[in-house]
Design a protein around this motif. Sequence first.
Motif, short mmCIF file in Angstrom:
data_model
loop_
_atom_site.label_atom_id
_atom_site.label_comp_id
_atom_site.label_asym_id
_atom_site.label_seq_id
_atom_site.Cartn_x
_atom_site.Cartn_y
_atom_site.Cartn_z
N LEU A 123 11.02 25.76 40.76
CA LEU A 123 11.00 25.73 42.04
C LEU A 123 9.95 26.84 42.59
O LEU A 123 9.76 28.17 41.86
N TYR A 125 8.21 28.73 45.86
CA TYR A 125 8.32 29.19 47.17
C TYR A 125 7.79 30.23 47.45
O TYR A 125 7.83 31.56 46.91
N LYS A 126 6.81 30.36 48.44
CA LYS A 126 6.10 31.81 49.08
C LYS A 126 5.43 32.54 47.85
O LYS A 126 5.72 33.46 47.64
N ASP A 127 4.69 31.78 46.93
CA ASP A 127 3.94 32.54 45.80
C ASP A 127 5.21 33.12 44.81
O ASP A 127 4.73 34.12 44.05
N ASN A 128 6.15 32.50 44.80
CA ASN A 128 7.17 32.87 43.77
C ASN A 128 7.66 31.56 42.67
O ASN A 128 7.68 30.47 43.52
N LEU A 129 7.79 31.78 41.54
CA LEU A 129 8.35 30.57 40.88
C LEU A 129 9.27 30.88 39.83
O LEU A 129 9.21 31.91 39.27
N TRP A 130 10.18 30.06 39.86
CA TRP A 130 11.46 30.32 39.15
C TRP A 130 11.69 28.96 38.23
O TRP A 130 11.62 27.78 38.96
N GLN A 131 12.28 29.19 37.04
CA GLN A 131 12.65 27.78 36.12
C GLN A 131 14.04 27.63 36.59
O GLN A 131 15.07 28.71 36.49
N LEU A 132 14.33 26.47 37.18
CA LEU A 132 15.85 26.14 37.62
C LEU A 132 16.87 25.81 36.66
O LEU A 132 17.83 25.95 36.39
N THR A 133 15.88 24.87 35.46
CA THR A 133 16.88 24.26 34.55
C THR A 133 16.91 25.25 33.05
O THR A 133 16.13 25.82 32.85
N LEU A 134 18.04 25.27 32.46
CA LEU A 134 18.20 25.96 31.32
C LEU A 134 17.69 25.18 30.09
O LEU A 134 18.47 23.91 29.87
N GLU A 184 9.24 24.59 50.17
CA GLU A 184 10.05 24.72 48.90
C GLU A 184 9.13 23.33 47.77
O GLU A 184 9.21 22.54 48.53
N ASP A 199 3.69 29.74 32.54
CA ASP A 199 4.27 29.57 33.73
C ASP A 199 3.29 30.40 34.75
O ASP A 199 3.10 29.94 36.00
N GLU A 200 2.55 31.59 34.38
CA GLU A 200 1.80 32.14 35.32
C GLU A 200 0.68 31.30 35.80
O GLU A 200 0.49 31.27 37.11
N LEU A 203 2.06 28.94 38.41
CA LEU A 203 2.25 29.43 39.48
C LEU A 203 1.01 29.63 40.42
O LEU A 203 0.95 29.30 41.53
#
Lengths: 242, 434
Positions: A123, A125-134, A184, A199-200, A203
Amino acid sequence: MHIDMSGCSDVGRKRKNNQDSMYFDSVQGLVVVADGIGGKKGGEIASRIAVEGIRSDFLKTDYIRHEEIPVFLTNAVDRVNKDILHYTDQHPDKKGMGTTLNCLMFVSDTLYLAHLGDSRTYLFYKDNLWQLTLDHNVQTFLKRGWLNKDSVGNNPKESALVRSLGIPGGVEPDIYQLKIRPDEIFITCSDGLYGMVPDEAILSIVSKYSTNISGLAKILVAEANKNGGQDNVTVVVSKVCA
Amino acid sequence: MSRLYLVRKNLELYLGPMDIMEFKEGYKKLKFGPDAEICSSLKKWVKLSDHQRLASRYPQIASIVSRAAIWEQSMAPVQIRDDHAIRSHFPRKQSSFFFYGISFLIIALVIIGVWGYKEGIFSFSHKKINTQVVTQLLSQKKEVEFLKYMESHIAVIVPDASKHKTSYTEWIPYIRYYAYKKGGSVVGMKPQLLRGAVPSTLAPQDCSMEGLRSKLGEELQTDWKAILHGSETPSTIFQKMFFWDPYWIKIRVDPSWIQPINYYQACLIELSQVIKQDQFIIPTDVKPILEARVDHLLSTISPKQQGFRFESIKPKVVPTNILGALSCIEEDGDSEVCIPKDSLAVPATKYLAVRKQRMDIFSMLSSIVIKEAILSEELSELYTLRANIKPIDQITQFNYSSEYQLITYMQHTSGSIKDSKKMMEQSSPEINLK
């Protein structure tokens, strides 16, 4: 709200065939990405069965209530698993074939995400990144204490999958839910992307091209290939628009 | 780049992204609790109950979590009386202003004194209201006297407990004991204070009889037959209560509860009464099934069977619906008997198969904990079972991570159950391993 999507799948620089499959439809609000496992084109077949099966089940569904979606996804995943196993029964040379799965369903203001294996959804959103799935691999399961070190031997391959489609006895996908909001961006990808692009960097690229959704998937795939393209790479990008 | 966080509940539901203020608000309003995980951009997920990691990775979040306590939630002091109503109006005369002013002050003081005495604030007897009395009564098993004592002093105890953290901590076990003998509520105390830290995703926010009756009122459109057949998944908290796992409930102790043992048992006690008394909402052919299920849940959680004990009863009746099947499994029935594939929808049989495997894990753990010995094959089997089953139940959202952690400790201590229990006592003190 509506969803804009783009997708790209590429064989990469080293592999001879593409065992990834994908499907996306921004009107229906459906994304499916699968990364096949297994030699002799078994992985390619498995991932295609998975994608086609989920797509077909989805299109057959007329009307579904929110509370029924997790059950629908579980059943659909179970059905494609049986289809894959049935295929291997008919074609013993393809025994052991399997596939990962990431399936996104955008329903009204909610995203439902069914997940098996190590393909990922992020995901942004607003220059942030998260890994949603495990990731369903040995490394994650060991860290979480869900697997015992002894049961995986002395030198376990940490990227080895613990859960995927193609396993007899049934599978239980993770089903995630998230309320979506405009701007999003969801990035669904096979390990060919994050294996080559940290990941960086993901992003940074998404941040730079967040207004160019139609080209973003291709840009990410190109970055993976630029970094070596060791594996097939598939990316589908979904942006929530007001 | 503004710092945003994502919260994940039960490995399934995402909340956010949110900033620090939204997190604080959400945590205060119990939208998520210590079992949830948090992550900021490109960082690792950390459980809110993992204080050490939280403090090192997300210090601002750790500070909010450590400061938050149930009694600090938005609580206006209970308005017993409006003191502003006590006012005198005397006609003003310049020459006798001082006289009338003093008179007014004296009268006001007298009125406040009388009011305060009536409310027990200034009463000498207030100094005698302490938990020593109630503790003694309960230790002597004088429940009737205990309830009478609470009845006569509740008007003083509740406001004090509602305002002061120390008083709350001291009195809440007794207030709860009293409340759940009286329909699950106490005048002047908000339901969330009675409930404690139980997330609202796991249990109703208000488990008083009135609260559950109003929930039942929302179930008019429920297709109970479809739920019992398994073709419809329970979607409301009320429906999910019937799917609760009594073994999960009974091993979770909370020192702020004496009786019932925790909020879940309290909810079931009141639910049982609500169902028995209902005459309009639950269909007549469904009511006995729901009653039987709740009776089974309560008897399994009963004081006689407390602790990490699995009671194998061997059911006699073949179930025809999903709730009967659950009860059958919980009585140690075989899958072949307990899961009637002809009477249930496929999703239900799958769900029951998972519940059966969880029951197998619990019964093995129970036997191992009691024997204080484990064989390597047993540990291996536990690992296999655990790897196949997710720690969060699909319907109830109950989290079995603590039970799974016990298995990990058994491995780490090379099968020393005593050491494993010690480690559990430190990491998961809420689990009763006796």
